[in-house]
Write an enzyme that holds these catalytic residues in place. Structure first.
Site, PDB file in Angstrom:
ATOM      1  CB  SER A   7      -0.881   0.016   1.247  1.00  0.00           C
ATOM      2  OG  SER A   7      -1.380   1.338   1.424  1.00  0.00           O
ATOM      3  CG  HIS A  32      -3.783  -1.589  -1.643  1.00  0.00           C
ATOM      4  ND1 HIS A  32      -4.914  -2.306  -1.975  1.00  0.00           N
ATOM      5  CD2 HIS A  32      -4.146  -0.781  -0.612  1.00  0.00           C
ATOM      6  CE1 HIS A  32      -5.906  -1.964  -1.174  1.00  0.00           C
ATOM      7  NE2 HIS A  32      -5.470  -1.031  -0.337  1.00  0.00           N
ATOM      8  CG  ASP A  34      -4.939   2.471   0.814  1.00  0.00           C
ATOM      9  OD1 ASP A  34      -5.923   1.713   0.664  1.00  0.00           O
ATOM     10  OD2 ASP A  34      -3.863   2.111   1.309  1.00  0.00           O
ATOM     11  CG  MET A  36      -7.970   7.211   2.570  1.00  0.00           C
ATOM     12  SD  MET A  36      -7.074   7.163   4.132  1.00  0.00           S
ATOM     13  CE  MET A  36      -6.401   5.504   4.053  1.00  0.00           C
ATOM     14  CG  HIS A  65      -9.136   0.304  -0.501  1.00  0.00           C
ATOM     15  ND1 HIS A  65      -8.513   0.059   0.715  1.00  0.00           N
ATOM     16  CD2 HIS A  65     -10.474   0.300  -0.243  1.00  0.00           C
ATOM     17  CE1 HIS A  65      -9.429  -0.093   1.648  1.00  0.00           C
ATOM     18  NE2 HIS A  65     -10.628   0.060   1.101  1.00  0.00           N
ATOM     19  CG  MET A  67     -11.086   3.431   2.046  1.00  0.00           C
ATOM     20  SD  MET A  67      -9.519   3.338   2.929  1.00  0.00           S
ATOM     21  CE  MET A  67      -8.380   3.427   1.554  1.00  0.00           C
ATOM     22  CG  MET A 136     -11.378  -2.412   5.023  1.00  0.00           C
ATOM     23  SD  MET A 136      -9.789  -2.091   4.237  1.00  0.00           S
ATOM     24  CE  MET A 136      -8.826  -1.443   5.598  1.00  0.00           C
ATOM     25  CG  ASP A 172      -6.090  -2.770   3.115  1.00  0.00           C
ATOM     26  OD1 ASP A 172      -5.029  -2.518   3.714  1.00  0.00           O
ATOM     27  OD2 ASP A 172      -6.691  -1.926   2.410  1.00  0.00           O
TER      28      ASP A 172
HETATM   29  C1  DX5 Z   1      -6.096   1.587   5.580  1.00  0.00           C
HETATM   30  C2  DX5 Z   1      -5.657   1.264   4.175  1.00  0.00           C
HETATM   31  C3  DX5 Z   1      -4.580   0.269   4.118  1.00  0.00           C
HETATM   32  C4  DX5 Z   1      -3.334   0.667   4.853  1.00  0.00           C
HETATM   33  C5  DX5 Z   1      -2.743  -0.577   5.434  1.00  0.00           C
HETATM   34  O1  DX5 Z   1      -7.214   2.384   5.538  1.00  0.00           O
HETATM   35  O2  DX5 Z   1      -6.720   0.783   3.393  1.00  0.00           O
HETATM   36  O3  DX5 Z   1      -4.290  -0.114   2.782  1.00  0.00           O
HETATM   37  O4  DX5 Z   1      -2.381   1.289   4.069  1.00  0.00           O
HETATM   38  O5  DX5 Z   1      -1.649  -0.216   6.200  1.00  0.00           O
HETATM   39  P1  DX5 Z   1      -0.893  -1.246   7.117  1.00  0.00           P
HETATM   40  O6  DX5 Z   1      -0.417  -2.374   6.218  1.00  0.00           O
HETATM   41  O7  DX5 Z   1       0.228  -0.442   7.673  1.00  0.00           O
HETATM   42  O8  DX5 Z   1      -1.850  -1.718   8.154  1.00  0.00           O
HETATM   43 ZN    ZN Z   2      -6.337  -0.178   1.355  1.00  0.00          ZN
END
Ligand code: DX5
Ligand code: ZN
Length: 216
Positions: A7, A32, A34, A36, A65, A67, A136, A172
């Site tokens: 990620s 990956h 993310d 947000m 991903h 969010m 998650m 994840d």
């Molecule tokens: C959290 C993200 C993850 C995050 C995971 O909201 O969706 O992808 O980066 O991070 P680690 O592997 O550090 O838990």
């Molecule tokens: Zn993620």
């Protein structure tokens, strides 16, 4: 063999292109990504214009991903920016079935993500429209949180629901060399790792260690 999806939430954003080339060279399977919005989750990252700029730095699939709430109005933008897999959250979508159809109609793989408190039953009537299920194992928003063990049971149940369908089961949050074996034993085949990969300097060694630990 399991797939490892670092990620880039935990990458150095000021050296983004370089970081993506480094995880590519280190042997990652997916990147990956993310996204947000500061509304669905209590943090903000980046959107489609940045993904478009990152796209030329690797040929590896971009596992995006989302969010964000709502996601549906932005699906085409993320497809055009270079996403290969687009995952929406079941909790952020009143019309999950339609979003999944839209993602596939854009020529992309369609993913659904479930927060830790969301039961796997929301998947029951969309399994024929899904290419990837993302469990998650932390509450989304931040890297570096601890794996929530109760998710192992959900992973097992979803693996059973999938049966012989060609659906990937991705996990994840809090995945590292200590937790990965249990996650894989429960049925996951794609593992996201943010802080576990980016905290060190030798990404190839870390990804190799994760693959070894995954074998249990
Ligand atoms: C959290 C993200 C993850 C995050 C995971 O909201 O969706 O992808 O980066 O991070 P680690 O592997 O550090 O838990
Ligand atoms: Zn993620």
């Amino acid at each position: 063999m399991v797939k490892i999806a670092p990620s880039i939430l935990s990458a150095d954003f000021a050296r983004f292109g370089e970081e993506i080339r480094a995880i590519d060279a280190a042997g990652c399977d997916y990147v990956h990504v993310d996204v947000m919005d500061g509304h669905f989750v209590p943090n903000m990252t980046f959107g489609a214009p940045i993904i478009e700029k990152l796209r030329p730095h690797t040929a590896k699939p971009f596992d995006v991903h989302l969010m964000i709430d709502p996601a549906q109005p932005y699906l085409e933008e993320y497809a055009k920016a270079g996403a290969d897999i687009i995952t929406v959250h079941a909790e952020a979508d009143k019309h999950l079935d339609r979003s999944l159809q839209v993602i596939r109609s854009l020529g992309k793989k369609a993913g659904v993500s479930l927060n830790p408190a969301t039961p796997e039953s929301v998947l029951a009537y969309v399994l024929d429209k899904v290419d990837l299920i993302l469990v998650m194992s932390v509450n989304p928003g931040f890297g570096g949180q601890s794996f929530i063990p109760a998710q192992l049971e959900k992973i097992r149940r979803i693996r059973e629901m999938i049966g012989d369908r060609p659906i990937e089961l991705e996990v994840d949050g809090g995945v590292n060399v200590d937790t990965i074996a249990d996650v894989v034993a429960a049925g996951a085949d794609v593992l996201v790792a943010g802080s576990a990969v980016f905290k060190g300097d030798d990404y190839a060694k870390t990804i190799g260690d994760l693959r070894t630990a995954a074998k249990g």
